[in-house]
Design a protein around this motif. Sequence first.
Motif, PDB file in Angstrom:
ATOM      1  N   VAL A 122     -20.165  40.358 102.176  1.00  0.00           N
ATOM      2  CA  VAL A 122     -18.868  40.145 101.532  1.00  0.00           C
ATOM      3  C   VAL A 122     -18.995  39.018 100.513  1.00  0.00           C
ATOM      4  O   VAL A 122     -18.431  39.069  99.418  1.00  0.00           O
ATOM      5  N   ASP A 123     -19.786  38.007 100.872  1.00  0.00           N
ATOM      6  CA  ASP A 123     -19.964  36.875  99.964  1.00  0.00           C
ATOM      7  C   ASP A 123     -20.599  37.292  98.648  1.00  0.00           C
ATOM      8  O   ASP A 123     -20.341  36.671  97.615  1.00  0.00           O
ATOM      9  N   THR A 124     -21.400  38.370  98.665  1.00  0.00           N
ATOM     10  CA  THR A 124     -21.994  38.793  97.389  1.00  0.00           C
ATOM     11  C   THR A 124     -20.903  39.250  96.418  1.00  0.00           C
ATOM     12  O   THR A 124     -21.125  39.284  95.218  1.00  0.00           O
ATOM     13  N   GLN A 125     -19.731  39.624  96.945  1.00  0.00           N
ATOM     14  CA  GLN A 125     -18.614  39.944  96.051  1.00  0.00           C
ATOM     15  C   GLN A 125     -17.715  38.734  95.794  1.00  0.00           C
ATOM     16  O   GLN A 125     -16.986  38.709  94.816  1.00  0.00           O
ATOM     17  N   HIS A 126     -17.739  37.741  96.691  1.00  0.00           N
ATOM     18  CA  HIS A 126     -16.813  36.611  96.528  1.00  0.00           C
ATOM     19  C   HIS A 126     -17.459  35.396  95.879  1.00  0.00           C
ATOM     20  O   HIS A 126     -16.794  34.635  95.176  1.00  0.00           O
ATOM     21  N   ASN A 127     -18.751  35.195  96.155  1.00  0.00           N
ATOM     22  CA  ASN A 127     -19.427  33.989  95.696  1.00  0.00           C
ATOM     23  C   ASN A 127     -19.271  33.830  94.192  1.00  0.00           C
ATOM     24  O   ASN A 127     -19.374  34.793  93.440  1.00  0.00           O
ATOM     25  N   ASP A 128     -19.021  32.581  93.764  1.00  0.00           N
ATOM     26  CA  ASP A 128     -18.876  32.269  92.338  1.00  0.00           C
ATOM     27  C   ASP A 128     -17.765  33.049  91.658  1.00  0.00           C
ATOM     28  O   ASP A 128     -17.764  33.207  90.449  1.00  0.00           O
ATOM     29  N   SER A 129     -16.801  33.542  92.448  1.00  0.00           N
ATOM     30  CA  SER A 129     -15.631  34.170  91.838  1.00  0.00           C
ATOM     31  C   SER A 129     -14.421  33.300  92.148  1.00  0.00           C
ATOM     32  O   SER A 129     -14.507  32.329  92.900  1.00  0.00           O
ATOM     33  N   PHE A 160     -12.135  33.938  94.038  1.00  0.00           N
ATOM     34  CA  PHE A 160     -11.791  33.974  95.462  1.00  0.00           C
ATOM     35  C   PHE A 160     -12.262  32.683  96.132  1.00  0.00           C
ATOM     36  O   PHE A 160     -11.568  32.104  96.968  1.00  0.00           O
ATOM     37  N   GLY A 169     -10.145  36.691  92.018  1.00  0.00           N
ATOM     38  CA  GLY A 169     -11.489  36.815  92.570  1.00  0.00           C
ATOM     39  C   GLY A 169     -11.799  38.256  92.928  1.00  0.00           C
ATOM     40  O   GLY A 169     -12.873  38.778  92.624  1.00  0.00           O
ATOM     41  N   LEU A 170     -10.832  38.934  93.553  1.00  0.00           N
ATOM     42  CA  LEU A 170     -11.059  40.329  93.925  1.00  0.00           C
ATOM     43  C   LEU A 170     -11.143  41.216  92.686  1.00  0.00           C
ATOM     44  O   LEU A 170     -11.772  42.268  92.706  1.00  0.00           O
ATOM     45  N   GLY A 210     -12.760  40.346  90.270  1.00  0.00           N
ATOM     46  CA  GLY A 210     -14.089  40.078  89.730  1.00  0.00           C
ATOM     47  C   GLY A 210     -14.150  38.996  88.677  1.00  0.00           C
ATOM     48  O   GLY A 210     -15.093  38.965  87.887  1.00  0.00           O
ATOM     49  N   PRO A 226     -15.292  35.651  87.478  1.00  0.00           N
ATOM     50  CA  PRO A 226     -16.182  34.587  87.934  1.00  0.00           C
ATOM     51  C   PRO A 226     -15.623  33.204  87.618  1.00  0.00           C
ATOM     52  O   PRO A 226     -14.776  33.036  86.736  1.00  0.00           O
TER      53      PRO A 226
END
Lengths: 401, 669
Positions: B398-405, B407, B467-468, B470, B472
Amino acid sequence: MDDATRDERVAGRGRSRRRLTILALAIGAALVVVIAAVLAGEEGIGTPYSTIDPASGAADDIQGLYRLIFYMAAIVFIGVQALIVYTALKFRRRSNVTERPPQVHGNRTLEIAWTIIPALILLVILIPTIQVMYETDAEAQEGDIVIDVYGKQWWWEIHYQGMAADGGPLVTANELVLPVGREVQFRLHSNNVIHSFWVPQLAGKMDVMPGHINELSFTPREPGDYYGECAEFCGVSHAWMRFEIDVVEEDQFDAWVQAWNTPPTFDGDPSTTDVAEVPTVFGQCILCHSVNGTNAMAAQEGLSANPLGLGAGPNLTLFGCRDIVAAGLLVNTPENLYTWLDRPGEVKEGNYMSSVIKDDTLTPEQINELVAYLSSLQPEGGCPEDGGAPLGTPVAVGGGA
Amino acid sequence: MASVARPQTQGVGTGQAVVSPARATKTAVLWSWLTTVDHKRIGLLYGVTAFIYLMVGGLEAMIMRAQLARPENALVGQEAYNQLFTMHGTTMIFLAIMPLSSAFFNYLIPLQIGARDVAFPRLNAFSFWTFAAGGLILNLSWLSGEAPNQGWYGYAPLTNALYSPNRNVDFWALGLQILGVASLAASFNFLVTILNMRAPGMTLFRMPIFCWGTLITSVLIVLAFPAITVALILLSMDRFAGTHFYIPSTLNAAGELVFTGGDPLLWQHLFWVFGHPEVYILILPAFAIVSEIIPVFARKPLFGYAVMAYAIAAIAFLGFGVWVHHMFTTGLGPTPNAVFSATTMLIAIPTGVKIFNWIGTMWGGQLRFTTPMLFAVGLVSQFTIGGISGVMHASPPVDTQHNDSYFVVAHFHYVLFGGSIFALLAGIYYWFPKFTGKMLDEGIGKIHFWVTFAAFNLTFFPMHFLGLEGMPRRYSSYGGGSGWGFWNVIVSSGGFLLGASFLIFMWNVAKSLQNGKPAGDDPWDGATLEWSISSPPPVYNFREIPIVNHRDQLWADKYGTGHGQSHADEETLDVKIAGQTIGTGEVPDEDPAEEARNRLAAGDQHDIHLPNPSIYPLIAASGLFFTAMGLIFSWPRVPVGTIELPFLTLGGVVVLLVGIYGWSLEPAS
């Protein structure tokens, strides 16, 4: 004020306060439901970089896990907030109370319970998490199509392994075309700073680490346009390091590769190529930019290129068929291209072309010649159909899209 | 209470530098502040300085929000934006929240443990002036247009001279290095103070919970800061001396690419080994403040005091074992990610225990929703949101979609604003009467809370959506086609409202300082020792060092101990053999209070003595300032033989040594 009146007033205030409270709670609950639906991705939000509209198996796995965790989180969130609100309302101090409340110091059973229950919830999250991680990692080791991606400041160099006519890599920049239903493995390289390769609808992000090669793979499920971006801060123009992936049917993909491999032919002798159509001023560009099939083949590519980008710009083959300019900052139109060549430093701060092209470096005539030449870089039968719908947008200094 | 000291009735103590304001000239007042070693004055200096930086960091945030309010905006350029977000993060963490916590440590710890000052008062002054020097260095960078621009986390190799040839990174690296000296000095001071200077009878488990928070935070700083110190030294060597700790390949003198063996992951490990405990350095003091406030306004002791203390310690300990969750997308592989995912989830457990224990404290109480209580309960509610979103990206996929975004931006603002800032505001409303003798206005305070609460959520909740979608982090702008325009407008308007909420607060402070209601010694019916003395406290704090028999000593003094359930778990111990409880016994009678009484009876009495004011801490700190500025500017370079000496740096070292030398020869009191 006598006690009776005061009691009445207090009671009246209590009633209206209760009504207000109920109203507030109802509005709150409605909001929570709406927010939850959006957050959980039950309602596709349909924006180009959406993380919750997955379009590949890899992105589906993440979405499944995210939903599980989201619903767990929602239950905990609602439970805790409700408990706080209930406690705050129920145990408000009554004005007529002077006695101190029972001086409770703790409750071992309760404290053990609220240690163990969260632990169990976390276990429910952790187990599928670990499953997905190992599966994703195993899948990342392979792919039908292998693409090396080189993160640059601030654009992407793309090498399709073994797809050039001579069996070498087919080299392009910022725009990828992929066949639907084929597993693609990306190998991520950088010889400069850290970047992060992220196409939210197709896969989670993976950092592009200097000194390491990270791998990532996914299988696009349906044709369409997907949008990628750099997700690790990489310097002044980090915000404008975008890329596009056009997922097309297999035969369209083959046609695209074919087009790339049949550009104007070049037999190795500069004097025999069709240089008449190449503007003289392009001679400056070929130090950094290659155009397959012409004598512009001097640019450095891959890891051994100059880390600061000197002598190593994007390959411009079939530039006339590209959707975007300046790594997704601009749509590829003659007007935008003119702006870009006229004032690259203003359009995209810090980019290395702006250390060569400054104000008045190029005359309007020279820029027009370059725009015409670059736009003419198309295969004989016209551009292959890739279905690309560019997201690039005019910046404040730019012309119309 | 028995007395261990006989205060003099006139001209308290020896060698007091406290000048009566009526007779003092402006110079004398200024001098008294520059040389003060009084923990209360140093606390106020920390508080005021940190609040100014909080406003600076807030203004930086508002400029960023103006820039992002609409797509393709060109209000500030990309470089300026990068400087703004770097300085916003660095300022809020190192110059606002940490020193605001430090203000509370300074002012309150001696008062809560019944001491007259901290263990090392001049070191305390040195900490403050060194902090001031570090903050100054970081912000002087604006003057040369070279404010740090590489992110508060300064990832290599972007920080290498190859990619950041100007002084931006030097201001940052040396500024942080000096702030680290300040934090370490302060933390050693509080460790020694809390371990050695508690009033007779105050065992560790009778300390106010705020002292636990301070103690554990100090341990965290002492253990975490060496990692960033080393990391920054290696970075400065990469930049000044051409080493290659963090850069795997570079250009040689001939312009050819060469491989060096350096690794950017080394920086990330070192940075986050510091950086994650740093998060707890920012939040544990907040937890501790809230743990003081909620019991007072519930009129009930803290629920599960011992568990709360253990939870702080557990969070701190586990906090050293989760740093890789900042690096889930760096490609370390599934096994390290799985391990650090598990430890990260584990840390949610003691954190959750704290949330439930706060609710347990409120349950069955008589809750008074004063402004401090509103902010405290605000933390319990809002921090929970940050905690939950933290668990969401504890899952690496999940973090691969949230990290540095965005979120993640939403997540840590719920932790650091909904957590730390809410608690610090709660603490200011709660202790302002003690600091100044005046109450803050409750009416304005409540407006302040509700505006802050609404604006905070309006600003940071929609960042989850961004964040969701996308978006960054650290993007200076975005195209209209991205679909991010809508929520960004909402976020920006919330941000301006949030900025405005601080005007309400400042108005309240100004108004209350002028004509606030007199506070009296104990306006809130407090449970801890600081409420037993006058507001503001006298320079010597306690005329008589109190003797402590109970955890909530002041409540015990005021109400006795016979209310409700007795202090059973304090006074008795379960006697266990091999895990089986075989009976309950009295606590063995080794009561330090008893010892103190015995000492007193034996005639062990002495006068109040307080440390002398000293200018040397300021001199030593200014030496650090000049040393760092000399290194940043490499100026002036004076040729001596074949080498050029950075003269300002050498001068700074001399000033530092003079400061330390004078300090060590100066009589302490």
